[in-house]
Design a protein around this motif. Structure first.
Motif, short mmCIF file in Angstrom:
data_model
loop_
_atom_site.label_atom_id
_atom_site.label_comp_id
_atom_site.label_asym_id
_atom_site.label_seq_id
_atom_site.Cartn_x
_atom_site.Cartn_y
_atom_site.Cartn_z
N PHE A 1 1.99 11.26 -3.75
CA PHE A 1 1.31 10.31 -4.63
C PHE A 1 2.25 9.21 -5.08
CE2 PHE A 1 -0.84 8.86 -8.54
CZ PHE A 1 -2.10 8.62 -8.01
N ARG A 2 3.51 9.55 -5.30
CA ARG A 2 4.50 8.52 -5.64
C ARG A 2 4.66 7.54 -4.48
NH1 ARG A 2 5.68 6.58 -9.69
NH2 ARG A 2 7.93 6.35 -9.43
N ARG A 3 4.60 8.04 -3.26
CA ARG A 3 4.69 7.15 -2.08
C ARG A 3 3.47 6.25 -2.01
NH1 ARG A 3 7.11 8.90 3.74
NH2 ARG A 3 6.78 6.93 4.83
N LEU A 4 2.31 6.78 -2.35
CA LEU A 4 1.11 5.96 -2.37
C LEU A 4 1.20 4.91 -3.47
CD1 LEU A 4 -1.76 5.36 -1.40
CD2 LEU A 4 -2.58 7.14 -2.97
N GLU A 5 1.72 5.28 -4.62
CA GLU A 5 1.90 4.29 -5.70
C GLU A 5 2.83 3.17 -5.25
OE1 GLU A 5 1.38 6.43 -9.98
OE2 GLU A 5 3.20 6.94 -8.88
N ALA A 6 3.89 3.52 -4.56
CA ALA A 6 4.82 2.49 -4.07
C ALA A 6 4.14 1.58 -3.05
CB ALA A 6 6.05 3.16 -3.44
N ALA A 7 3.29 2.15 -2.20
CA ALA A 7 2.56 1.34 -1.22
C ALA A 7 1.58 0.39 -1.91
CB ALA A 7 1.81 2.26 -0.25
N ARG A 8 0.95 0.85 -2.97
CA ARG A 8 0.02 -0.02 -3.72
C ARG A 8 0.78 -1.15 -4.41
NH1 ARG A 8 -3.71 3.20 -7.68
NH2 ARG A 8 -4.94 1.28 -7.60
N ALA A 9 1.97 -0.82 -4.91
CA ALA A 9 2.77 -1.86 -5.55
C ALA A 9 3.19 -2.93 -4.55
CB ALA A 9 4.00 -1.23 -6.21
N ALA A 10 3.47 -2.50 -3.31
CA ALA A 10 3.86 -3.46 -2.27
C ALA A 10 2.68 -4.23 -1.73
CB ALA A 10 4.57 -2.71 -1.14
N ASN A 11 1.48 -3.67 -1.86
CA ASN A 11 0.26 -4.31 -1.37
C ASN A 11 -0.79 -4.30 -2.48
OD1 ASN A 11 -1.94 -5.33 0.04
ND2 ASN A 11 -2.26 -3.48 1.26
N PRO A 12 -0.72 -5.24 -3.41
CA PRO A 12 -1.64 -5.25 -4.56
C PRO A 12 -3.11 -5.35 -4.16
CG PRO A 12 0.20 -6.75 -4.92
CD PRO A 12 0.26 -6.33 -3.49
N LYS A 13 -3.41 -5.76 -2.94
CA LYS A 13 -4.81 -5.86 -2.50
C LYS A 13 -5.38 -4.53 -2.02
CE LYS A 13 -4.51 -10.74 -1.15
NZ LYS A 13 -4.70 -11.72 -0.03
N MET A 14 -4.53 -3.53 -1.90
CA MET A 14 -5.01 -2.22 -1.46
C MET A 14 -6.03 -1.68 -2.46
SD MET A 14 -3.05 1.47 -1.09
CE MET A 14 -1.88 0.96 0.15
N LYS A 15 -7.13 -1.13 -1.96
CA LYS A 15 -8.16 -0.51 -2.79
C LYS A 15 -7.99 1.00 -2.75
CE LYS A 15 -10.30 -4.38 -3.80
NZ LYS A 15 -10.25 -4.94 -5.18
N LEU A 16 -8.07 1.63 -3.91
CA LEU A 16 -7.99 3.08 -3.99
C LEU A 16 -9.30 3.62 -4.55
CD1 LEU A 16 -6.50 5.77 -3.79
CD2 LEU A 16 -5.56 5.35 -6.08
#
Length: 897
Positions: A181-196
């Motif tokens: 989940f921390r890796r997913l959070e980092a990916a979202r931070a790098a790609n603010p357009k990602m939808k969760l």
């Protein structure tokens, strides 16, 4: 001091660890920065692994237990394994091979799994080999095989970094897989357009982090996914070229989902039509969609259909076989994947073969050097225990798992174990629930004490390395199995050639041989390759320079014709619907800092700081309507059993729904835990039971006699084990460990009356309240009050309160803090829950930096942001597991303002 690289033994993330060892003792464990699964990150459980190697609670020598009374007789390995082989041979001779069964575990190493599979099917000739992975992953296995042709998750963790939309269904990933989940959070931070998008009946910390939380009704997943597919078809957001060229069965599916209009599906789910359409639109518009799921989909009587309905979405949109796209199940146990590779499930053979396929049986028989393998289907977990209860299976060998706690309808399972003619329990710990039913106890080496391999969720094989010696004469599981098999072969007069291995590397080499030419081909792997090149993903055939990061990149699937298959899945709801008699949905699940039945994590006081004891989470409105307040005892019950525990108000719960953690076993509560209530209703395709949900009723219960105690006298883990017999004697019982300067054990009891005349004396003995020190006592027999405290070196070390217990909270805090009470000594037995001048400790949120709830709320109220707390308080500077909760706390402060 030396450092040994190995792999964490908790969830299926497969984190690499570095173990610091000095003079035969593990000093510390940290994340391995070079391991591609975690790059140095480790959750709270992994970080405290050094504290789990607790010798006092370990099974250190073999024991025979005639009549299963008492601790049994310690014997040599020769006596123990001769007894095992003699009794098994006699049972086989009288009742046939199928009277013997093996129940294995996703915590075993691949080499362990391989040996016991060969022992069962190759030597004994029984097909009855199943594993506790049946309880967590078999619906995912079935979904992959039916849709894609093989039990092969097609994605990798690196896909997190490439996804534009992530759908999490039936997983509180922030708790169950915190490093991922921390890796997913980092990916979202790098790609603010990602939808969760998160699909979960509860507003978990994972759901609170989502852009869209779909709080569906329990069991409505198929309706949701079908409704989303209906919308995708209507809006023409399909990849028709992919469908036409690489799939089959879409026309039938399209016709079936016509009835699942977004309005109808949303009504079934209990969400708005707009929310469903938004999820479908985000899924259909994204360049790359990654779906993640775990027990919420799998642990269902219709789990296979839930998996298939989700995979249908990926096939319809072509979202598979490329970076950031695909259906990706998150494995629950550290080596459930490895067990699936070697045929640990009754429905599988080595190398992802099918036991119902004569050619597949012949291939394995040829590799093993036996005439044939059993042609009849093996019994899966639930039918296996039914057969034990019916007397059809006479002998059961349990390895590294605790079915008396983890199986549904646990009371029925315990009755079956009690009736079984021969029960062999092989475990690292001496006090699991299943140990009580063993005729033979075999001590197994635990984590950091054995060599082998495990495979994680992304098909990555990692080495597990021995760092320290096992206690006493405990041995590795594969070693025990080989020794027992050789002795049994001598008695049976056959199979002496089947177990020539001198070490786990030779077992692994034969396992690799069974995979050649299969979808998981690892013919190019060996211990030497893993040592030289590090962890490797499969397939890795001979001649390949590396494993495959993702599968089906050429859109050729593992089916007979190379096409992926759509499957019609229909909504059926939950297996145990609510009724007037049982009006509540009870959901079960995981906590952040505990794991499974806590046989390992429950020995670490620090891991109780976040959640100290089991409680029933309930919607505040539902509590108010029933006149319940926080902390009151309630009886949760249905036709399978009951559990008395405290109720806790939780606005994350929808009205009509309840939640209880799955972890608490009879070592911690006066019950079988959550599985005293769950039903053994199984999926007809995967044979996985519906462990996530059952219908119950809730009633307030008044128990006149109350008792509670906290003790830091001696070893709290040893005291916890000594308390176990007392827990079963009271209507309510809860034991836990308290973290602090002086770790302690805390226990609470409630009953209709004093359970037994000598109960308090036995309780005092278990807690060390009869040891050295100054005793302070108070008794009022007329009111049924009896209190006792022990002082050592001017400090309170233990207290036991019977008949009146409201002061236990602050007294316990003073005990673990190690502080003196001074002038408050006279208040030790005073009935005050919060004496003036004393500040109570708040709940711990950040384990790594020891930051509690009060400090975080104070900082947030002062204008701090969640990210700024890293620099000020240290939150998130360690494992980062606390950050989802910190963000949820920040959101509540903002909302209140």
């Amino acid at each position: 001091m030396m450092t040994v690289k190995s792999t964490c033994c908790y969830c299926g993330t497969g984190c690499g660890v570095e173990i610091d060892v000095d003079h035969g003792q593990v000093l510390a464990v940290r994340g391995d920065p070079e391991h591609p699964a975690n790059f140095g990150r480790l959750c709270t459980k992994g970080l405290t692994l050094a504290h789990t190697l607790h010798a006092d609670s370990r099974l250190a020598e073999p024991r025979l237990r005639p009549g299963r009374l008492g601790p049994g007789q310690a014997v040599s390995w020769d006596v123990a394994l001769d007894t095992v082989s003699e009794r098994l041979a006699a049972i086989i001779a009288e009742h046939g091979p199928e009277s013997v069964a093996f129940y294995l575990s996703g915590q075993m190493l691949t080499e362990d799994y391989y040996v016991y599979n060969k022992l069962a099917r190759g030597l004994i000739g029984t097909p009855h080999v199943d594993t506790n992975s049946r309880l967590c992953m078999s619906s995912a296995v079935t979904g992959y095989k039916l849709a894609l042709g093989a039990d092969a998750p097609p994605c990798s963790y690196e896909d997190f970094d490439h996804a534009d939309c992530v759908l999490i269904a039936g997983s509180n990933m922030a708790y169950a897989h915190p490093v991922l989940f921390r890796r997913l959070e980092a990916a979202r931070a790098a790609n603010p357009k990602m939808k969760l998008i998160v699909v979960d009946p509860r507003r978990t910390d994972t759901a609170a982090s989502a852009d869209l939380h779909l709080a569906i009704q329990p069991g409505a997943d198929v309706a949701l996914f079908n409704g989303m597919l209906h919308a995708l078809i209507w809006d023409d957001r399909l990849d028709r070229d992919f469908i036409n060229a690489h799939t089959e069965g879409f026309a039938e599916l399209r016709h079936a989902v016509r009835e699942y209009t977004p309005k109808m599906a949303a009504d079934i789910c209990g969400i708005s039509e707009e929310a469903l359409l938004t999820a479908a639109r985000w899924f259909g518009e994204a360049g790359a969609v990654l779906s993640l799921w775990c027990m919420g989909l799998n642990q269902s009587a219709h789990g296979s259909d839930k998996n298939l309905a989700l995979i249908n979405l990926h096939l319809a949109t072509g979202q598979i076989g490329r970076p950031g796209a695909g259906p990706f199940s998150l494995t629950g146990q550290p080596n459930a994947m490895g067990g699936r590779e070697v045929g640990g499930l009754a429905t599988a053979l080595s190398g992802h073969r099918d036991p119902a396929n004569p050619q597949h049986r012949a291939e394995v028989a040829a590799i093993w050097g036996v005439d044939a393998l059993p042609a009849t289907p093996g019994k899966t977990a639930i039918p296996m225990f039914d057969a034990i209860a019916a007397g059809q299976i006479k002998a059961l060998w349990i390895v590294c798992t605790n079915p008396a706690h983890s199986m549904p309808d646990a009371n029925k399972v315990r009755e079956a174990l009690a009736a079984c003619e021969l029960v062999i329990v092989q475990d690292a710990y001496a006090d699991t629930d299943s140990v009580a039913y063993a005729d033979v106890l075999l001590p197994a080496a635990g984590w950091a004490e054995k060599d082998g391999t495990v495979t994680n969720s992304e098909r990555r094989i990692s080495r597990v390395r021995r760092a320290v010696a096992a206690p006493g004469s405990a041995r590795a599981d594969w070693d025990i199995g080989i020794d027992a098999a050789r002795r049994l072969a001598a008695r049976l007069g056959r199979g002496a050639h089947l177990f020539p291995y001198a070490g786990p590397d030779e077992v692994f080499a034969e396992h690799c041989l069974t995979t050649v030419g299969r979808d998981l081909d690892i013919g190019g792997l060996s211990y030497a390759v893993l040592e030289a090149e590090g962890p490797q993903q499969w397939p890795r055939p001979a001649g390949a320079s590396q494993g495959a990061a993702r599968l089906y990149t050429d859109h050729h699937f593992a089916t007979d014709n190379g096409r992926a298959r759509f499957h019609v899945a229909r909504h059926h709801g939950v297996a145990s619907p609510i009724s007037a008699r049982y009006p509540f949905h009870l959901l079960t699940g995981r906590l952040r800092d505990q794991w499974h039945g806590m046989s390992r994590s429950g020995r670490v006081p620090a891991l109780f700081a976040h959640t100290q004891e089991a409680a029933l989470s309930m919607n505040p409105g539902d509590m108010a309507r029933r006149g319940l307040t926080d902390g009151e005892l309630v009886r949760v019950s249905n036709s399978h059993g009951d559990w008395v525990l405290p109720v806790s108000s939780n606005d994350a719960m929808l009205s009509g729904q309840l939640f209880v953690p799955m972890h608490w076993s009879s070592a911690f509560v006066g019950s079988a835990g959550s599985n005293a209530l769950t039903a053994a209703k199984i999926d007809r395709k995967s044979f996985q039971p519906e462990l996530k949900h059952v219908a119950v009723r809730v009633d307030k219960i008044d128990l006149a006699w109350q008792c509670a105690a906290v003790s830091a006298c001696g070893d709290p883990v040893r005291a916890l084990s000594a308390l176990r017999p007392l827990l079963a004697e009271c209507r309510f019982a809860s034991a836990t460990l308290l973290d602090g300067e002086r770790p302690a054990v805390r226990v609470r009891f409630a009953h209709e009356a004093l359970p037994a005349a000598d109960f308090l004396a036995r309780l005092d003995a278990a807690l060390g309240l009869e040891g050295e020190g100054l005793a302070q006592v108070f008794a009022d027999p007329r009111r049924g009050i009896d209190k006792r405290a022990i002082w050592q070196d001017g400090c309170l070390r233990a207290v036991r309160l019977a008949g009146e217990c409201c002061a236990l909270g602050w007294l316990g805090e003073r005990i673990v803090s190690g502080g003196e009470l001074g002038e408050l000594r006279a208040m030790v037995f005073a009935p005050q829950a919060n004496p003036p001048g004393l500040t109570r400790r708040a709940r711990m949120v950040c384990h790594c930096a020891k930051v509690d709830e009060a400090a975080i709320y104070q900082a947030l109220a002062g204008g701090a942001s969640p990210d700024s707390l890293r620099d000020t308080l240290g939150c998130g500077s360690g494992c980062g597991s606390c950050m989802p909760e910190v963000r949820r706390m920040a959101a509540s402060v903002t909302k209140a303002a």
